[in-house]
Design a protein around this motif. Structure first.
Motif, PDB file in Angstrom:
ATOM      1  N   ARG A  17      12.432 -90.410 -61.209  1.00  0.00           N
ATOM      2  CA  ARG A  17      11.486 -90.033 -60.160  1.00  0.00           C
ATOM      3  C   ARG A  17      10.471 -91.145 -59.948  1.00  0.00           C
ATOM      4  O   ARG A  17      10.184 -91.540 -58.813  1.00  0.00           O
ATOM      5  CB  ARG A  17      10.789 -88.722 -60.540  1.00  0.00           C
ATOM      6  CG  ARG A  17       9.832 -88.200 -59.501  1.00  0.00           C
ATOM      7  CD  ARG A  17       9.211 -86.889 -59.906  1.00  0.00           C
ATOM      8  NE  ARG A  17       8.482 -86.921 -61.163  1.00  0.00           N
ATOM      9  CZ  ARG A  17       7.279 -87.492 -61.328  1.00  0.00           C
ATOM     10  NH1 ARG A  17       6.683 -88.089 -60.319  1.00  0.00           N
ATOM     11  NH2 ARG A  17       6.674 -87.458 -62.508  1.00  0.00           N
ATOM     12  N   TRP A  18       9.925 -91.692 -61.051  1.00  0.00           N
ATOM     13  CA  TRP A  18       8.968 -92.789 -60.953  1.00  0.00           C
ATOM     14  C   TRP A  18       9.627 -94.014 -60.326  1.00  0.00           C
ATOM     15  O   TRP A  18       9.030 -94.693 -59.498  1.00  0.00           O
ATOM     16  CB  TRP A  18       8.450 -93.177 -62.329  1.00  0.00           C
ATOM     17  CG  TRP A  18       7.380 -92.300 -62.887  1.00  0.00           C
ATOM     18  CD1 TRP A  18       6.662 -91.332 -62.242  1.00  0.00           C
ATOM     19  CD2 TRP A  18       6.903 -92.316 -64.226  1.00  0.00           C
ATOM     20  NE1 TRP A  18       5.773 -90.749 -63.119  1.00  0.00           N
ATOM     21  CE2 TRP A  18       5.896 -91.334 -64.336  1.00  0.00           C
ATOM     22  CE3 TRP A  18       7.226 -93.056 -65.352  1.00  0.00           C
ATOM     23  CZ2 TRP A  18       5.211 -91.098 -65.510  1.00  0.00           C
ATOM     24  CZ3 TRP A  18       6.545 -92.814 -66.530  1.00  0.00           C
ATOM     25  CH2 TRP A  18       5.548 -91.842 -66.600  1.00  0.00           C
ATOM     26  N   LEU A  19      10.847 -94.303 -60.767  1.00  0.00           N
ATOM     27  CA  LEU A  19      11.535 -95.502 -60.310  1.00  0.00           C
ATOM     28  C   LEU A  19      11.724 -95.511 -58.800  1.00  0.00           C
ATOM     29  O   LEU A  19      11.585 -96.556 -58.160  1.00  0.00           O
ATOM     30  CB  LEU A  19      12.899 -95.618 -61.004  1.00  0.00           C
ATOM     31  CG  LEU A  19      13.629 -96.938 -60.848  1.00  0.00           C
ATOM     32  CD1 LEU A  19      12.813 -98.088 -61.426  1.00  0.00           C
ATOM     33  CD2 LEU A  19      14.973 -96.872 -61.540  1.00  0.00           C
ATOM     34  N   ILE A  20      12.000 -94.367 -58.209  1.00  0.00           N
ATOM     35  CA  ILE A  20      12.196 -94.326 -56.764  1.00  0.00           C
ATOM     36  C   ILE A  20      10.905 -93.973 -56.021  1.00  0.00           C
ATOM     37  O   ILE A  20      10.906 -93.864 -54.798  1.00  0.00           O
ATOM     38  CB  ILE A  20      13.342 -93.369 -56.362  1.00  0.00           C
ATOM     39  CG1 ILE A  20      13.027 -91.929 -56.716  1.00  0.00           C
ATOM     40  CG2 ILE A  20      14.649 -93.827 -56.980  1.00  0.00           C
ATOM     41  CD1 ILE A  20      14.054 -90.939 -56.179  1.00  0.00           C
ATOM     42  N   GLY A  21       9.810 -93.796 -56.759  1.00  0.00           N
ATOM     43  CA  GLY A  21       8.511 -93.560 -56.134  1.00  0.00           C
ATOM     44  C   GLY A  21       8.328 -92.166 -55.565  1.00  0.00           C
ATOM     45  O   GLY A  21       7.629 -91.991 -54.572  1.00  0.00           O
ATOM     46  N   GLU A  95       3.475 -97.554 -66.581  1.00  0.00           N
ATOM     47  CA  GLU A  95       2.986 -98.891 -66.262  1.00  0.00           C
ATOM     48  C   GLU A  95       4.151 -99.883 -66.191  1.00  0.00           C
ATOM     49  O   GLU A  95       4.208-100.719 -65.284  1.00  0.00           O
ATOM     50  CB  GLU A  95       1.963 -99.351 -67.302  1.00  0.00           C
ATOM     51  CG  GLU A  95       1.362-100.701 -67.010  1.00  0.00           C
ATOM     52  CD  GLU A  95       0.344-101.132 -68.050  1.00  0.00           C
ATOM     53  OE1 GLU A  95      -0.275-102.184 -67.846  1.00  0.00           O
ATOM     54  OE2 GLU A  95       0.167-100.432 -69.067  1.00  0.00           O
ATOM     55  N   ALA A  96       5.098 -99.783 -67.112  1.00  0.00           N
ATOM     56  CA  ALA A  96       6.267-100.670 -67.092  1.00  0.00           C
ATOM     57  C   ALA A  96       7.105-100.439 -65.841  1.00  0.00           C
ATOM     58  O   ALA A  96       7.571-101.392 -65.210  1.00  0.00           O
ATOM     59  CB  ALA A  96       7.106-100.463 -68.347  1.00  0.00           C
ATOM     60  N   LEU A  97       7.284 -99.186 -65.463  1.00  0.00           N
ATOM     61  CA  LEU A  97       8.045 -98.894 -64.245  1.00  0.00           C
ATOM     62  C   LEU A  97       7.331 -99.407 -63.000  1.00  0.00           C
ATOM     63  O   LEU A  97       7.961 -99.951 -62.094  1.00  0.00           O
ATOM     64  CB  LEU A  97       8.291 -97.394 -64.124  1.00  0.00           C
ATOM     65  CG  LEU A  97       9.399 -96.850 -65.007  1.00  0.00           C
ATOM     66  CD1 LEU A  97       9.431 -95.334 -64.938  1.00  0.00           C
ATOM     67  CD2 LEU A  97      10.742 -97.418 -64.607  1.00  0.00           C
ATOM     68  N   ASP A  98       6.017 -99.253 -62.959  1.00  0.00           N
ATOM     69  CA  ASP A  98       5.248 -99.777 -61.830  1.00  0.00           C
ATOM     70  C   ASP A  98       5.371-101.300 -61.764  1.00  0.00           C
ATOM     71  O   ASP A  98       5.489-101.876 -60.683  1.00  0.00           O
ATOM     72  CB  ASP A  98       3.778 -99.373 -61.933  1.00  0.00           C
ATOM     73  CG  ASP A  98       3.536 -97.911 -61.629  1.00  0.00           C
ATOM     74  OD1 ASP A  98       4.427 -97.272 -61.042  1.00  0.00           O
ATOM     75  OD2 ASP A  98       2.452 -97.405 -61.990  1.00  0.00           O
ATOM     76  N   LEU A  99       5.354-101.941 -62.936  1.00  0.00           N
ATOM     77  CA  LEU A  99       5.490-103.388 -62.987  1.00  0.00           C
ATOM     78  C   LEU A  99       6.859-103.827 -62.471  1.00  0.00           C
ATOM     79  O   LEU A  99       6.962-104.766 -61.677  1.00  0.00           O
ATOM     80  CB  LEU A  99       5.281-103.885 -64.420  1.00  0.00           C
ATOM     81  CG  LEU A  99       5.368-105.389 -64.629  1.00  0.00           C
ATOM     82  CD1 LEU A  99       4.285-106.112 -63.841  1.00  0.00           C
ATOM     83  CD2 LEU A  99       5.247-105.705 -66.114  1.00  0.00           C
ATOM     84  N   VAL A 100       7.913-103.139 -62.879  1.00  0.00           N
ATOM     85  CA  VAL A 100       9.264-103.462 -62.422  1.00  0.00           C
ATOM     86  C   VAL A 100       9.377-103.260 -60.915  1.00  0.00           C
ATOM     87  O   VAL A 100       9.925-104.103 -60.195  1.00  0.00           O
ATOM     88  CB  VAL A 100      10.321-102.625 -63.181  1.00  0.00           C
ATOM     89  CG1 VAL A 100      11.690-102.758 -62.540  1.00  0.00           C
ATOM     90  CG2 VAL A 100      10.366-103.028 -64.644  1.00  0.00           C
ATOM     91  N   ARG A 101       8.849-102.157 -60.424  1.00  0.00           N
ATOM     92  CA  ARG A 101       8.892-101.873 -58.982  1.00  0.00           C
ATOM     93  C   ARG A 101       8.149-102.973 -58.203  1.00  0.00           C
ATOM     94  O   ARG A 101       8.639-103.472 -57.184  1.00  0.00           O
ATOM     95  CB  ARG A 101       8.273-100.505 -58.694  1.00  0.00           C
ATOM     96  CG  ARG A 101       8.522-100.017 -57.296  1.00  0.00           C
ATOM     97  CD  ARG A 101       7.935 -98.638 -57.025  1.00  0.00           C
ATOM     98  NE  ARG A 101       8.511 -97.622 -57.881  1.00  0.00           N
ATOM     99  CZ  ARG A 101       7.800 -96.862 -58.735  1.00  0.00           C
ATOM    100  NH1 ARG A 101       6.504 -96.978 -58.819  1.00  0.00           N
ATOM    101  NH2 ARG A 101       8.392 -95.952 -59.458  1.00  0.00           N
ATOM    102  N   SER A 102       6.986-103.366 -58.694  1.00  0.00           N
ATOM    103  CA  SER A 102       6.206-104.413 -58.031  1.00  0.00           C
ATOM    104  C   SER A 102       6.925-105.759 -58.104  1.00  0.00           C
ATOM    105  O   SER A 102       6.945-106.516 -57.129  1.00  0.00           O
ATOM    106  CB  SER A 102       4.829-104.548 -58.682  1.00  0.00           C
ATOM    107  OG  SER A 102       4.095-103.368 -58.520  1.00  0.00           O
TER     108      SER A 102
END
Length: 125
Positions: A17-21, A95-102
């Motif tokens: 869910r986080w990965l796809i926002g 935070e790691a997922l947000d970093l990867v997405r960014s």
């Protein structure tokens, strides 16, 4: 106490869910339940039925099997950190997922330069 498999599946739901926002509210709307139920699934407090997991997988555009990936390693890995001081379940960290997405939102040529900078900085540390 929550069963380790329920906790693992819940973490995988949250990661996807986080990965796809997607928010809990959005996922709940697509599945036809209240967001509080999604919260309970993600923490492992409530067990996800097979049919509900099917619906969640469809809403998250993922195969059902994705929610069971790494379960053997998770069960066997009792240490919090693996090699190189990296958390064993790095994708469980928002935070790691947000970093990867960014990171993947950066144009490729700049992304390569950023990657090289990160490697240099980590070698210094």
């Amino acid at each position: 106490m929550a069963h380790p498999v329920d906790v693992h599946v819940g973490k995988k739901i949250r990661q996807r869910r986080w990965l796809i926002g997607m928010t809990q509210q959005q996922l709940a709307g697509r599945v036809g339940i209240k967001f509080q139920q999604i919260q309970k699934y993600e923490t492992g407090a409530n067990r996800v039925s097979a049919s509900r997991l099917w619906d969640i997988a469809e809403a998250l555009d993922a195969p059902v099997s994705a929610f069971f990936e790494g379960i053997e390693e998770a069960e066997n890995a009792k240490a919090v950190h693996g090699q190189d001081n990296v958390p064993a379940d790095i994708l469980a960290d928002k935070e790691a997922l947000d970093l990867v997405r960014s990171y993947y939102a950066i144009p490729e040529n700049q992304r390569r330069r950023l990657f090289e900078l990160a490697r240099v900085l980590s070698d210094v540390a």
